[in-house]
Design a protein around this motif. Structure first.
Motif, PDB file in Angstrom:
ATOM      1  N   PRO A  13     -15.886  -4.390  -3.504  1.00 43.72           N
ATOM      2  CA  PRO A  13     -15.376  -3.172  -4.127  1.00 43.72           C
ATOM      3  C   PRO A  13     -13.851  -3.075  -3.989  1.00 43.72           C
ATOM      4  O   PRO A  13     -13.264  -3.739  -3.139  1.00 43.72           O
ATOM      5  CB  PRO A  13     -16.064  -2.050  -3.348  1.00 43.72           C
ATOM      6  CG  PRO A  13     -16.590  -2.665  -2.103  1.00 43.72           C
ATOM      7  CD  PRO A  13     -16.726  -4.127  -2.352  1.00 43.72           C
ATOM      8  N   SER A  63     -19.078  -2.071  -8.390  1.00 42.95           N
ATOM      9  CA  SER A  63     -18.845  -1.781  -6.976  1.00 42.95           C
ATOM     10  C   SER A  63     -17.738  -0.735  -6.954  1.00 42.95           C
ATOM     11  O   SER A  63     -16.845  -0.766  -7.790  1.00 42.95           O
ATOM     12  CB  SER A  63     -18.378  -3.021  -6.237  1.00 42.95           C
ATOM     13  OG  SER A  63     -19.395  -3.994  -6.215  1.00 42.95           O
ATOM     14  N   TYR A  87     -13.975   1.865  -9.754  1.00 47.07           N
ATOM     15  CA  TYR A  87     -15.025   0.861  -9.982  1.00 47.07           C
ATOM     16  C   TYR A  87     -14.420  -0.448 -10.459  1.00 47.07           C
ATOM     17  O   TYR A  87     -13.489  -0.449 -11.259  1.00 47.07           O
ATOM     18  CB  TYR A  87     -15.986   1.343 -11.074  1.00 47.07           C
ATOM     19  CG  TYR A  87     -16.684   2.624 -10.765  1.00 47.07           C
ATOM     20  CD1 TYR A  87     -17.961   2.624 -10.218  1.00 47.07           C
ATOM     21  CD2 TYR A  87     -16.086   3.853 -11.038  1.00 47.07           C
ATOM     22  CE1 TYR A  87     -18.627   3.811  -9.945  1.00 47.07           C
ATOM     23  CE2 TYR A  87     -16.739   5.044 -10.771  1.00 47.07           C
ATOM     24  CZ  TYR A  87     -17.995   5.020 -10.219  1.00 47.07           C
ATOM     25  OH  TYR A  87     -18.641   6.194  -9.956  1.00 47.07           O
TER      26      TYR A  87
END
Length: 152
Positions: free
Chosen positions: A1, A90, A85
């Motif tokens: 992420p 993620s 995002y």
């Protein structure tokens, strides 16, 4: 992420449905194969209440918005959150806490009508949703002048 970024709101103090807040999320990084990044912004009146949308997911790193007043019980503080995002969905989230006090002299119906008219005239339906969320939070807030803060 994504990581290493943050979300900020300017100014950090204002009045409900009068102050135009700039909400931005920046300095986020992720691995090169996971770009571009997308952003979504929400606000929360209290940690026990649901978050409400300020702006849906898009590649814009900022949004301007009018916000409702925070709750009396939290000294008018409002949590503004930015979700970031990558292309795999993620995500990371960061928040800024600001103070939004109730407006004293504002005609809510005129303000809402003008805001919705302008949003639809520009074809900006996301802005219309922002307005409805902010106005809904404002008109559903209780009048706490005759009770203690623990009940509001």
């Amino acid at each position: 992420p994504p990581y290493n970024g943050n979300t900020t709101v300017s100014p950090n103090f204002g009045y409900a449905l009068e102050t135009n807040f700039l909400i931005s999320s920046f300095r986020w990084v992720t691995s090169a194969s996971n770009y571009p990044l997308s952003y979504r912004f929400t606000y929360q009146l209290d940690s026990l209440l649901n978050e409400l949308a300020i702006a849906p997911i898009s590649q814009s790193t900022f949004v301007n918005s009018y916000l409702p007043a925070g709750l009396v019980s939290s000294n008018y503080r409002l949590r503004v959150k930015g979700y970031v995002y990558d292309i795999l969905l993620s995500y990371a989230v960061s928040e800024d806490v600001i103070t939004v006090q109730p407006s004293v002299d504002i005609n809510l119906l005129d303000k809402l009508t003008t805001s919705l008219y302008n949003s639809y005239a520009l074809g900006d339906y996301n802005s219309a949703i922002q307005s409805l969320n902010s106005f809904g939070s404002t008109i559903s807030a209780g009048n706490c002048t005759l009770t203690s803060n623990e009940y509001c």
